[in-house]
Design a protein around this motif. Sequence first.
Motif, mmCIF file in Angstrom:
data_model
loop_
_atom_site.group_PDB
_atom_site.id
_atom_site.type_symbol
_atom_site.label_atom_id
_atom_site.label_comp_id
_atom_site.label_asym_id
_atom_site.label_seq_id
_atom_site.Cartn_x
_atom_site.Cartn_y
_atom_site.Cartn_z
ATOM 1 N N GLY A 1 14.375 4.147 0.060
ATOM 2 C CA GLY A 1 14.343 3.602 -1.297
ATOM 3 C C GLY A 1 13.365 2.455 -1.454
ATOM 4 O O GLY A 1 13.223 1.896 -2.551
ATOM 5 N N ILE A 2 12.678 2.093 -0.380
ATOM 6 C CA ILE A 2 11.725 0.966 -0.417
ATOM 7 C C ILE A 2 10.362 1.449 -0.904
ATOM 8 O O ILE A 2 9.845 2.460 -0.422
ATOM 9 N N ARG A 3 9.785 0.704 -1.848
ATOM 10 C CA ARG A 3 8.449 1.025 -2.350
ATOM 11 C C ARG A 3 7.420 -0.046 -1.985
ATOM 12 O O ARG A 3 6.228 0.239 -1.868
ATOM 13 N N SER A 4 7.887 -1.279 -1.828
ATOM 14 C CA SER A 4 6.980 -2.366 -1.466
ATOM 15 C C SER A 4 7.777 -3.474 -0.813
ATOM 16 O O SER A 4 9.002 -3.505 -0.861
ATOM 17 N N ARG A 5 7.042 -4.399 -0.179
ATOM 18 C CA ARG A 5 7.670 -5.564 0.436
ATOM 19 C C ARG A 5 6.675 -6.715 0.355
ATOM 20 O O ARG A 5 5.473 -6.515 0.150
#
Length: 324
Positions: A40-44
């Motif tokens: 579910g991660i798209r950016s950090r």
Amino acid sequence: MVRRSRIVGCGSYLPRNVVTNHDLAQRVDTSDDWITQRTGIRSRHLAAPDEKTSDLALAAARNALEHAGIPASDVDLIVLATTTPDHTFPATATRVQAELGITQGFAFDLQAVCSGFVFALSVADNFIRLGQAKTALVIGAETFSRILDWEDRTTCVLFGDGAGAVVLQAAEDEGTTADRGILSTHLHSDGRHYELLWVDGGPSATQSTGHVRMVGQDVFRHAVTRLSEVVIEALEANGLSAAEIDWLVPHQANKRIIEGTARKLKMPVEKVVMTVDHHGNTSAASIPLALAEAVHDGRIKQGDLVLMEAMGGGFTWGSALVRM
């Protein structure tokens, strides 16, 4: 009358450098679809080379104090949850204390990895309940990018840097679940699972920082089970049902873990604060980051019943039930 710890301010800080899944795909063998579908991660956000954990923590603390309308001089306790301190010693919390101009009270770090903020909240709450502190800063701050193996696509895509903070203040109340403040906290650990999620270095073992190592499937399985258990423990301790919870603010590790926990509790996803998509897993910082975002955008309001839960390396896990 019962002495409670009320959350009177929330703050956060994310570094300016945003790294998307597409950016990572240029660096390791991965893709936006692979990361998004599994996590579910798209950016950090990644800290700048000259940004330390104390810098992130300080920014979040100042933001929380401003939100609370309380001067730093009122703070007599700082508990900073981090796995990535500035130095082996002294405690990074003392750096924050000095930068805020606080010369009274006490400050220290706490290490429980991703469960760190819940553990720190519990520790600060106990100091306040015992009358040993009146106003506390509880901070979760990490520069997790510094301990990642950037060639290991199973871990480097998961984590990011950031900091979140809350201001706790002592208050007298009736001692019921209608009271504003921390109603209860519940902490656990099981060291038998030490090497399922760990860093393969340290001052005593290797005289180096080391990198994050994880057995992902085992961590996932334990997380959904333990998090559901510790949430139920909090509800039962207070004679409440899941339906009475206004918001679940979970550790932002993985969308599938969060959704799995919500399903076990039969909680609608609309009552779950999920921010993992835009900052990834920030370890001890993830719960206060999510809490601050939901408070500042108006989702979480005064009087709402909020349940926080987390699990981290060790294994450690815990929950906190709070009336905002």
